[in-house]
Write an enzyme that holds these catalytic residues in place. Structure first.
Site, short mmCIF file in Angstrom:
data_model
loop_
_atom_site.label_atom_id
_atom_site.label_comp_id
_atom_site.label_asym_id
_atom_site.label_seq_id
_atom_site.Cartn_x
_atom_site.Cartn_y
_atom_site.Cartn_z
N PHE A 157 -16.53 -29.65 -48.24
CA PHE A 157 -15.58 -30.66 -48.71
C PHE A 157 -15.60 -31.87 -47.80
CE2 PHE A 157 -13.71 -27.00 -50.86
CZ PHE A 157 -13.23 -27.54 -52.05
N ASP A 158 -15.68 -33.05 -48.40
CA ASP A 158 -15.37 -34.27 -47.68
C ASP A 158 -13.87 -34.24 -47.35
OD1 ASP A 158 -15.65 -37.03 -46.81
OD2 ASP A 158 -14.69 -37.59 -48.70
#
Length: 218
Positions: free
Chosen positions: A12-13
């Protein structure tokens, strides 16, 4: 993907994907430019800085690598003091991560934010413990672009790209994943537009956090 062993690890960013960090980032950019006696771009322009590496955004504006390094240092000075607290979790993100965890997905954060600041933020979020590792940029600039951060994440986990999935809101997330031959999902509640993500090559798009768990098994 009913077999847990076959599920990809989710990368995940952070900014624009898990949290709305626009206030802390834009105020810290403005602080750095003001300290350097440089005009501050308008708010819309500053929002476009969220996602790319800091040095990438400062260089066209300042035009000199020494001044860029000064700007980065000033940015980090304010962000480390105040900016890291100036964020909000997007509505639905906690439930999204709960669902992914309940389905047996392993998760990590891969962000262009400095690793120290990213870890500090995650430690204060209710779901911070869901992530097995946080991979962020280094202060010396060695790791700063998303493609290199993804490579570092793969190295730390000892995985191939096909075993992972990148999830983010900007073209750098999508392009970085594709350069590794990694699957990706673009999210539309952050700082990147649908057009940006589609043009970057997003394989799937989630309009809201609640949609993302259903896209993981597609």
């Amino acid at each position: 993907m009913s077999d847990a062993a076959a599920k990809p690890i989710l990368f995940f960013d952070l900014d624009g994907t898990l949290i709305d960090s626009s206030i802390g980032i834009t105020r810290s950019i403005a602080y750095a430019l003001e300290r350097l006696d440089h005009p501050v771009p308008d708010p819309d322009a500053l929002r476009s800085w969220i996602g790319p590496a800091l040095r990438t955004s400062f260089l066209p504006l300042l035009g000199d690598e020494a001044r860029v390094e000064q700007a980065v240092a000033l940015y980090l000075e304010r962000y480390g003091r105040d900016g890291w607290t100036e964020h909000q979790v997007y509505d639905g993100v906690g439930d999204m991560l709960d669902a992914a965890r309940a389905a047996g997905y392993r998760m990590a954060v891969v962000t262009a934010k400095s690793e120290d600041n990213a870890r500090k933020i995650l430690a204060h979020l209710p779901f911070g413990g869901y992530f097995e590792d946080v991979i962020g940029s280094t202060l010396d600039g060695r790791l700063t672009h998303k493609v290199d951060l993804i490579a570092e994440a793969l190295r730390r986990f000892g995985l191939q790209a096909a075993q992972c999935l990148m999830i983010g809101d900007r073209r750098m997330d999508i392009e970085g994943a594709l350069q590794h031959g990694m699957g990706n999902i673009g999210v539309l509640w952050g700082f990147g537009s649908e057009r940006e993500l589609r043009e970057a090559g997003a394989q799937r798009l989630a309009e809201a956090p609640g949609q993302l768990p259903g896209l993981l098994a597609v």
